[in-house]
Write a protein that holds these residues in place. Structure first.
Motif, PDB file in Angstrom:
ATOM      1  N   ASP A 144      66.731 -23.466  -0.837  1.00  0.00           N
ATOM      2  CA  ASP A 144      66.394 -22.687   0.310  1.00  0.00           C
ATOM      3  C   ASP A 144      66.315 -21.348  -0.150  1.00  0.00           C
ATOM      4  OD1 ASP A 144      66.934 -20.664   2.535  1.00  0.00           O
ATOM      5  OD2 ASP A 144      67.118 -22.757   3.785  1.00  0.00           O
ATOM      6  N   ALA A 145      65.243 -20.558  -0.147  1.00  0.00           N
ATOM      7  CA  ALA A 145      64.956 -19.218  -0.503  1.00  0.00           C
ATOM      8  C   ALA A 145      66.194 -17.978   0.152  1.00  0.00           C
ATOM      9  CB  ALA A 145      63.872 -18.838  -0.122  1.00  0.00           C
ATOM     10  N   ASP A 146      66.725 -18.449   1.312  1.00  0.00           N
ATOM     11  CA  ASP A 146      67.769 -17.410   1.909  1.00  0.00           C
ATOM     12  C   ASP A 146      69.107 -17.962   1.475  1.00  0.00           C
ATOM     13  OD1 ASP A 146      65.567 -15.754   3.270  1.00  0.00           O
ATOM     14  OD2 ASP A 146      64.871 -17.647   4.244  1.00  0.00           O
ATOM     15  N   THR A 147      69.336 -19.102   1.706  1.00  0.00           N
ATOM     16  CA  THR A 147      70.988 -19.705   1.530  1.00  0.00           C
ATOM     17  C   THR A 147      71.030 -20.236   0.033  1.00  0.00           C
ATOM     18  OG1 THR A 147      70.288 -21.857   2.176  1.00  0.00           O
ATOM     19  CG2 THR A 147      70.844 -20.516   4.086  1.00  0.00           C
ATOM     20  N   ASP A 203      74.719 -20.402   1.064  1.00  0.00           N
ATOM     21  CA  ASP A 203      75.252 -18.661   1.356  1.00  0.00           C
ATOM     22  C   ASP A 203      75.217 -18.737   2.651  1.00  0.00           C
ATOM     23  OD1 ASP A 203      75.724 -16.101   1.362  1.00  0.00           O
ATOM     24  OD2 ASP A 203      73.711 -15.393   0.696  1.00  0.00           O
ATOM     25  N   PHE A 204      76.365 -18.778   3.488  1.00  0.00           N
ATOM     26  CA  PHE A 204      76.415 -18.425   4.900  1.00  0.00           C
ATOM     27  C   PHE A 204      75.747 -17.260   5.447  1.00  0.00           C
ATOM     28  CE2 PHE A 204      78.455 -16.938   8.713  1.00  0.00           C
ATOM     29  CZ  PHE A 204      78.207 -18.060   9.526  1.00  0.00           C
ATOM     30  N   LEU A 205      76.064 -16.273   4.638  1.00  0.00           N
ATOM     31  CA  LEU A 205      75.560 -14.986   5.142  1.00  0.00           C
ATOM     32  C   LEU A 205      73.935 -14.860   5.117  1.00  0.00           C
ATOM     33  CD1 LEU A 205      76.663 -12.295   6.054  1.00  0.00           C
ATOM     34  CD2 LEU A 205      76.472 -11.473   3.959  1.00  0.00           C
ATOM     35  N   GLY A 206      73.174 -15.539   4.210  1.00  0.00           N
ATOM     36  CA  GLY A 206      71.884 -15.545   4.176  1.00  0.00           C
ATOM     37  C   GLY A 206      71.600 -16.538   5.676  1.00  0.00           C
ATOM     38  N   GLY A 207      72.170 -17.554   5.685  1.00  0.00           N
ATOM     39  CA  GLY A 207      71.771 -18.286   6.825  1.00  0.00           C
ATOM     40  C   GLY A 207      71.865 -17.547   8.081  1.00  0.00           C
ATOM     41  N   VAL A 228      71.655  -7.480  12.297  1.00  0.00           N
ATOM     42  CA  VAL A 228      70.897  -7.138  13.363  1.00  0.00           C
ATOM     43  C   VAL A 228      70.008  -6.014  13.253  1.00  0.00           C
ATOM     44  CG1 VAL A 228      70.903  -6.977  15.838  1.00  0.00           C
ATOM     45  CG2 VAL A 228      72.365  -8.354  14.927  1.00  0.00           C
ATOM     46  N   LEU A 229      70.651  -4.721  12.777  1.00  0.00           N
ATOM     47  CA  LEU A 229      69.975  -3.457  12.813  1.00  0.00           C
ATOM     48  C   LEU A 229      68.834  -3.567  11.661  1.00  0.00           C
ATOM     49  CD1 LEU A 229      69.896  -0.535  13.485  1.00  0.00           C
ATOM     50  CD2 LEU A 229      71.613  -0.213  11.461  1.00  0.00           C
ATOM     51  N   LEU A 230      68.993  -4.271  10.677  1.00  0.00           N
ATOM     52  CA  LEU A 230      68.053  -4.372   9.547  1.00  0.00           C
ATOM     53  C   LEU A 230      66.817  -5.193   9.973  1.00  0.00           C
ATOM     54  CD1 LEU A 230      70.087  -5.283   6.351  1.00  0.00           C
ATOM     55  CD2 LEU A 230      68.924  -3.421   6.713  1.00  0.00           C
ATOM     56  N   ARG A 231      67.220  -6.290  10.782  1.00  0.00           N
ATOM     57  CA  ARG A 231      66.117  -6.964  11.349  1.00  0.00           C
ATOM     58  C   ARG A 231      65.149  -6.337  12.487  1.00  0.00           C
ATOM     59  NH1 ARG A 231      63.815 -11.251   9.081  1.00  0.00           N
ATOM     60  NH2 ARG A 231      66.065 -11.634   8.247  1.00  0.00           N
ATOM     61  N   ALA A 232      66.230  -5.411  13.215  1.00  0.00           N
ATOM     62  CA  ALA A 232      65.352  -4.576  14.246  1.00  0.00           C
ATOM     63  C   ALA A 232      64.397  -3.749  13.419  1.00  0.00           C
ATOM     64  CB  ALA A 232      66.485  -3.921  15.060  1.00  0.00           C
ATOM     65  N   ARG A 233      64.613  -3.223  12.344  1.00  0.00           N
ATOM     66  CA  ARG A 233      63.962  -2.410  11.445  1.00  0.00           C
ATOM     67  C   ARG A 233      62.538  -3.300  10.639  1.00  0.00           C
ATOM     68  NH1 ARG A 233      65.052   3.060  10.528  1.00  0.00           N
ATOM     69  NH2 ARG A 233      63.345   2.877   9.151  1.00  0.00           N
ATOM     70  N   GLY A 234      62.592  -4.502  11.098  1.00  0.00           N
ATOM     71  CA  GLY A 234      61.770  -5.388  10.123  1.00  0.00           C
ATOM     72  C   GLY A 234      62.411  -5.544   8.766  1.00  0.00           C
ATOM     73  N   LEU A 235      63.511  -5.618   8.511  1.00  0.00           N
ATOM     74  CA  LEU A 235      64.061  -5.572   7.232  1.00  0.00           C
ATOM     75  C   LEU A 235      65.068  -6.856   7.279  1.00  0.00           C
ATOM     76  CD1 LEU A 235      64.802  -1.921   6.515  1.00  0.00           C
ATOM     77  CD2 LEU A 235      62.982  -3.373   5.403  1.00  0.00           C
ATOM     78  N   SER A 236      65.647  -7.341   6.019  1.00  0.00           N
ATOM     79  CA  SER A 236      66.379  -8.261   5.895  1.00  0.00           C
ATOM     80  C   SER A 236      67.604  -8.280   4.939  1.00  0.00           C
ATOM     81  CB  SER A 236      65.635  -9.633   5.552  1.00  0.00           C
ATOM     82  OG  SER A 236      65.222  -9.619   4.213  1.00  0.00           O
ATOM     83  N   LEU A 237      68.488  -9.234   5.002  1.00  0.00           N
ATOM     84  CA  LEU A 237      69.633  -9.249   3.937  1.00  0.00           C
ATOM     85  C   LEU A 237      69.164  -9.202   2.560  1.00  0.00           C
ATOM     86  CD1 LEU A 237      72.513  -9.415   3.163  1.00  0.00           C
ATOM     87  CD2 LEU A 237      72.354 -11.800   3.551  1.00  0.00           C
ATOM     88  N   LYS A 238      67.803  -9.994   2.397  1.00  0.00           N
ATOM     89  CA  LYS A 238      67.366 -10.062   1.061  1.00  0.00           C
ATOM     90  C   LYS A 238      66.910  -8.613   0.545  1.00  0.00           C
ATOM     91  CE  LYS A 238      63.453 -12.196  -1.736  1.00  0.00           C
ATOM     92  NZ  LYS A 238      63.228 -11.006  -2.278  1.00  0.00           N
ATOM     93  N   ASP A 239      66.257  -7.776   1.441  1.00  0.00           N
ATOM     94  CA  ASP A 239      65.916  -6.572   1.034  1.00  0.00           C
ATOM     95  C   ASP A 239      66.775  -5.542   0.744  1.00  0.00           C
ATOM     96  OD1 ASP A 239      63.173  -7.063   1.763  1.00  0.00           O
ATOM     97  OD2 ASP A 239      63.643  -6.521   3.905  1.00  0.00           O
TER      98      ASP A 239
END
Length: 206
Positions: free
Chosen positions: A30-33, A116-120, A185-196
């Motif tokens: 999984d690319a995120d977890t 990775d729980f945080l990625g999930g 949530v803030l990152l996602r609201a700006r169109g960003l992600s944990l990976k960024d």
């Protein structure tokens, strides 16, 4: 060595197809977890198909044909990157699953495979942002707007700092968890992600 979505012919020529009689094992994560999802085998033709359509395509040894994961269930594996091991005879694939990978309905074909729980959690936040299910606290944050979300991050940041100075470990961990969640949530609201954010940290580390 990483292979781009459309690799050069020179990159494909490095693969050692002879060792496995024309097949290479491919471990899919999984690319995120980073959870290991499955192991399959690819031929030169199935790898070419994968790169052409962007969905993981294997060679079925039992059916003796190419098969795209999820061609019947819809639970495709959207390939993000492919890496080759040091002997050029095994592939490591990072993919985003559209649903359960295992035929049993489990996320992974490997029972208890770590992830990775945080990625999930970041991906769950992304789903909440897209679908906005009623009754979800995350939905209420997104509908409250970027300023409200940023305010919550500020509040949780202050509470985390205060807990670090004046409260016990349990309180600090609780506040830090709240801060991490609201930051996702803030990152996602700006169109960003944990990976960024991880990519920035990785660049700084290098």
């Amino acid at each position: 060595m990483s292979i781009d979505v459309r690799p050069s012919p020179q990159a494909l020529e490095t693969l050692d197809w002879d060792k496995g009689d024309g097949l290479l094992p491919a471990v899919v994560q999984d690319a995120d977890t980073l959870q290991v999802l499955m192991l399959g085998y690819v031929s030169a033709d199935s790898l070419a198909a994968t790169l052409a359509i962007g969905h993981m395509t294997f060679f079925s040894r039992s059916k003796q044909r190419l098969w795209t994961k999820g061609e019947q269930s819809g639970n495709v594996l959207a390939v993000q990157s492919i890496s080759v091991d040091c002997d050029a005879d095994t592939l490591l694939v990072l993919a985003r699953p559209a649903g359960p990978t295992c035929h049993t309905g489990a996320e992974s074909c490997f029972d208890g495979a770590p992830k990775d729980f945080l990625g999930g959690l970041d991906q769950l936040v992304a789903v909440r942002e897209a679908l906005r299910p009623s009754g979800s606290y995350t939905t209420s944050l997104f509908e409250g707007g970027i300023r409200r979300i940023a305010q919550k991050v500020g509040e949780e940041g202050v509470e985390t700092a205060l807990a670090g100075v004046a409260q016990d470990d349990e309180a600090l961990l609780g506040e830090a968890s709240d801060l991490l969640y609201h930051l996702l949530v803030l990152l996602r609201a700006r169109g960003l992600s944990l990976k960024d954010a991880r990519d920035v940290l990785e660049k700084r580390h290098r």
